[in-house]
Design an enzyme around this catalytic site. Structure first.
Site, PDB file in Angstrom:
ATOM      1  N   ASP A   1      -6.769  -6.036   4.866  1.00 15.47           N
ATOM      2  CA  ASP A   1      -6.059  -4.870   4.752  1.00 15.47           C
ATOM      3  C   ASP A   1      -6.104  -4.177   6.210  1.00 15.47           C
ATOM      4  O   ASP A   1      -7.147  -3.777   6.700  1.00 15.47           O
ATOM      5  CB  ASP A   1      -6.954  -3.963   3.719  1.00 15.47           C
ATOM      6  CG  ASP A   1      -6.296  -2.615   3.590  1.00 15.47           C
ATOM      7  OD1 ASP A   1      -5.179  -2.185   4.232  1.00 15.47           O
ATOM      8  OD2 ASP A   1      -7.065  -1.783   3.057  1.00 15.47           O
TER       9      ASP A   1
ATOM     10  N   ASP B   1      -4.769   4.000  -1.430  1.00 14.32           N
ATOM     11  CA  ASP B   1      -5.860   4.432  -0.562  1.00 14.32           C
ATOM     12  C   ASP B   1      -6.252   5.865  -0.733  1.00 14.32           C
ATOM     13  O   ASP B   1      -5.318   6.683  -0.552  1.00 14.32           O
ATOM     14  CB  ASP B   1      -5.290   4.174   0.906  1.00 14.32           C
ATOM     15  CG  ASP B   1      -5.291   2.916   1.144  1.00 14.32           C
ATOM     16  OD1 ASP B   1      -6.179   2.091   1.121  1.00 14.32           O
ATOM     17  OD2 ASP B   1      -3.953   2.106   1.712  1.00 14.32           O
TER      18      ASP B   1
ATOM     19  N   MET C   1     -12.004   5.233   0.170  1.00 12.72           N
ATOM     20  CA  MET C   1     -12.646   5.275   1.378  1.00 12.72           C
ATOM     21  C   MET C   1     -13.213   6.596   1.336  1.00 12.72           C
ATOM     22  O   MET C   1     -12.837   7.665   2.014  1.00 12.72           O
ATOM     23  CB  MET C   1     -11.685   5.345   2.476  1.00 12.72           C
ATOM     24  CG  MET C   1     -11.253   3.952   2.759  1.00 12.72           C
ATOM     25  SD  MET C   1      -9.578   3.739   3.722  1.00 12.72           S
ATOM     26  CE  MET C   1      -8.513   3.879   2.020  1.00 12.72           C
TER      27      MET C   1
ATOM     28  N   SER D   1       0.847  -1.057  -0.126  1.00 10.64           N
ATOM     29  CA  SER D   1       0.042  -0.091   0.130  1.00 10.64           C
ATOM     30  C   SER D   1       0.785   1.073   0.288  1.00 10.64           C
ATOM     31  O   SER D   1       1.650   1.352   0.986  1.00 10.64           O
ATOM     32  CB  SER D   1      -0.879   0.074   1.225  1.00 10.64           C
ATOM     33  OG  SER D   1      -1.354   1.329   1.277  1.00 10.64           O
TER      34      SER D   1
ATOM     35  N   HIS E   1      -1.638  -1.303  -4.148  1.00  9.77           N
ATOM     36  CA  HIS E   1      -2.890  -0.734  -3.293  1.00  9.77           C
ATOM     37  C   HIS E   1      -2.971   0.736  -3.046  1.00  9.77           C
ATOM     38  O   HIS E   1      -1.864   1.303  -2.631  1.00  9.77           O
ATOM     39  CB  HIS E   1      -3.111  -1.640  -1.984  1.00  9.77           C
ATOM     40  CG  HIS E   1      -4.309  -1.187  -1.336  1.00  9.77           C
ATOM     41  ND1 HIS E   1      -5.277  -2.195  -1.356  1.00  9.77           N
ATOM     42  CD2 HIS E   1      -4.559  -0.473  -0.362  1.00  9.77           C
ATOM     43  CE1 HIS E   1      -6.340  -1.696  -0.631  1.00  9.77           C
ATOM     44  NE2 HIS E   1      -6.095  -0.842  -0.096  1.00  9.77           N
TER      45      HIS E   1
ATOM     46  N   MET F   1     -11.349  -5.392   6.081  1.00  5.98           N
ATOM     47  CA  MET F   1     -10.511  -4.543   6.706  1.00  5.98           C
ATOM     48  C   MET F   1     -10.486  -5.189   8.180  1.00  5.98           C
ATOM     49  O   MET F   1     -11.321  -5.303   8.768  1.00  5.98           O
ATOM     50  CB  MET F   1     -11.390  -3.098   6.885  1.00  5.98           C
ATOM     51  CG  MET F   1     -11.542  -2.407   5.683  1.00  5.98           C
ATOM     52  SD  MET F   1     -10.105  -2.086   4.774  1.00  5.98           S
ATOM     53  CE  MET F   1      -9.165  -1.173   6.019  1.00  5.98           C
TER      54      MET F   1
ATOM     55  N   MET G   1      -8.833   8.643   0.247  1.00  9.50           N
ATOM     56  CA  MET G   1      -9.450   9.016   1.522  1.00  9.50           C
ATOM     57  C   MET G   1      -9.984  10.379   1.248  1.00  9.50           C
ATOM     58  O   MET G   1      -9.338  11.216   0.619  1.00  9.50           O
ATOM     59  CB  MET G   1      -8.570   9.052   2.794  1.00  9.50           C
ATOM     60  CG  MET G   1      -8.145   7.731   3.002  1.00  9.50           C
ATOM     61  SD  MET G   1      -6.969   7.621   4.459  1.00  9.50           S
ATOM     62  CE  MET G   1      -6.316   5.971   4.478  1.00  9.50           C
TER      63      MET G   1
ATOM     64  N   HIS H   1      -8.492   1.664  -3.561  1.00  8.41           N
ATOM     65  CA  HIS H   1      -9.397   1.223  -2.524  1.00  8.41           C
ATOM     66  C   HIS H   1     -10.189   2.723  -2.207  1.00  8.41           C
ATOM     67  O   HIS H   1      -9.346   3.695  -1.415  1.00  8.41           O
ATOM     68  CB  HIS H   1      -8.699   1.036  -1.314  1.00  8.41           C
ATOM     69  CG  HIS H   1      -9.467   0.742  -0.055  1.00  8.41           C
ATOM     70  ND1 HIS H   1      -8.705   0.544   1.192  1.00  8.41           N
ATOM     71  CD2 HIS H   1     -10.884   0.997   0.230  1.00  8.41           C
ATOM     72  CE1 HIS H   1      -9.554   0.471   2.182  1.00  8.41           C
ATOM     73  NE2 HIS H   1     -10.846   0.629   1.647  1.00  8.41           N
TER      74      HIS H   1
HETATM   75  C1  DX5 Z   1      -6.105   1.876   6.180  1.00 12.22           C
HETATM   76  C2  DX5 Z   1      -5.667   1.636   4.658  1.00 12.22           C
HETATM   77  C3  DX5 Z   1      -4.929   0.683   4.439  1.00 12.22           C
HETATM   78  C4  DX5 Z   1      -3.309   0.951   4.983  1.00 12.22           C
HETATM   79  C5  DX5 Z   1      -2.750  -0.137   5.646  1.00 12.22           C
HETATM   80  O1  DX5 Z   1      -7.085   2.709   6.204  1.00 12.22           O
HETATM   81  O2  DX5 Z   1      -6.800   0.846   3.907  1.00 12.22           O
HETATM   82  O3  DX5 Z   1      -4.709   0.001   3.031  1.00 12.22           O
HETATM   83  O4  DX5 Z   1      -2.341   1.483   3.906  1.00 12.22           O
HETATM   84  O5  DX5 Z   1      -1.792   0.279   6.280  1.00 12.22           O
HETATM   85  P1  DX5 Z   1      -0.979  -0.629   7.406  1.00 12.22           P
HETATM   86  O6  DX5 Z   1      -0.409  -1.949   6.461  1.00 12.22           O
HETATM   87  O7  DX5 Z   1       0.110  -0.007   7.860  1.00 12.22           O
HETATM   88  O8  DX5 Z   1      -2.053  -1.296   8.394  1.00 12.22           O
HETATM   89 ZN    ZN Z   2      -6.602   0.096   1.707  1.00 13.44          ZN
END
Ligand code: DX5
Ligand code: ZN
Length: 219
Positions: free
Chosen positions: A175, A37, A70, A10, A35, A139, A39, A68
């Site tokens: 994840d 992320d 969010m 990620s 991956h 998650m 947000m 992903h």
């Molecule tokens: C968290 C993200 C993850 C994040 C995981 O909200 O969706 O993808 O990057 O990070 P680690 O592996 O550090 O928990």
């Molecule tokens: Zn993620």
């Protein structure tokens, strides 16, 4: 050796000032997926990046890009994230208004559709969509930040999803909080893709970190 299982770095925990270097490091160690992320500061209390950055990453790599989302109202942004280069597009089951429609739209637009389920959300909520997804992301932390601790209660959900992933033919990914100490439990529970952010990019040797995690799932 199971080649189907993969570690998915990620980029959330990567150094964005040297993103190309970070990507090359994990590619050299064999990473085939990344991956991303996204947000929005609304669905989760943090903001990362949008389609412009996905497009920039697309130019840097041939890895399969899973994005992903969010974000609230994911339906408004599906097209932009696919046009930016996402190969798989995942949105939160808690955020979508017209979930079946969104999944169908992602497929029509040429990407693989998938759902994401947060730790407090009941597994039953997924049931109407299991035959419509290519990917289920479970998650193992509450989303929003990297570097959190894996919530072990969620492991039951992974076990429950495994036979369904075989029946309906979707990839099963975890994840959050995946690292050298926790990967064995999520692997045993039946996941086949393992997102790892801080465990890969948390120090100066992402290539080595990636390899060490890969070894754990491929023995
Ligand atoms: C968290 C993200 C993850 C994040 C995981 O909200 O969706 O993808 O990057 O990070 P680690 O592996 O550090 O928990
Ligand atoms: Zn993620």
């Amino acid at each position: 050796m199971n080649n189907y299982k993969q570690i998915v770095p990620s980029l959330l925990s990567a150094d964005f000032a040297k993103l190309e270097e970070e990507i090359r490091a994990v590619e050299k160690s064999g990473a085939k997926r990344l991956h991303l992320d996204v947000m929005d500061g609304h669905f989760v209390p943090n903001i990362t990046f949008g389609p412009i950055i996905v497009k920039a990453i697309r130019k840097l790599t041939d890895c399969h890009l899973e994005t992903h989302l969010m974000i609230s109202e994911p339906e408004k942004y599906l097209k932009q994230f696919i046009e930016a280069g996402s190969d798989t597009l995942l949105f939160q089951i808690e955020a979508g208004q017209n979930i079946s429609e969104n999944l169908g739209r992602i497929r029509e637009l040429g990407a693989k559709p998938g759902l994401v389920i947060n730790p407090p959300t009941k597994f039953e909520k997924l049931e109407p969509y299991l035959d419509k997804i290519d990917h289920l992301l479970i998650m193992t932390v509450n989303p929003g930040f990297g570097g959190q601790k894996l919530i072990t209660d969620v492991i039951e959900k992974i076990k429950r999803a495994r036979p369904l992933a075989d029946k309906y033919n979707f990839r099963l990914e975890v994840d959050g909080g995946v690292n050298l100490s926790t990967i064995e439990q999520v692997d045993k529970a039946g996941a086949d893709l393992f997102v790892a952010g801080s465990a890969v990019f948390g120090d100066s040797d992402p290539g080595r970190n990636f390899q060490q995690l890969e070894q754990r799932i491929k023995t």
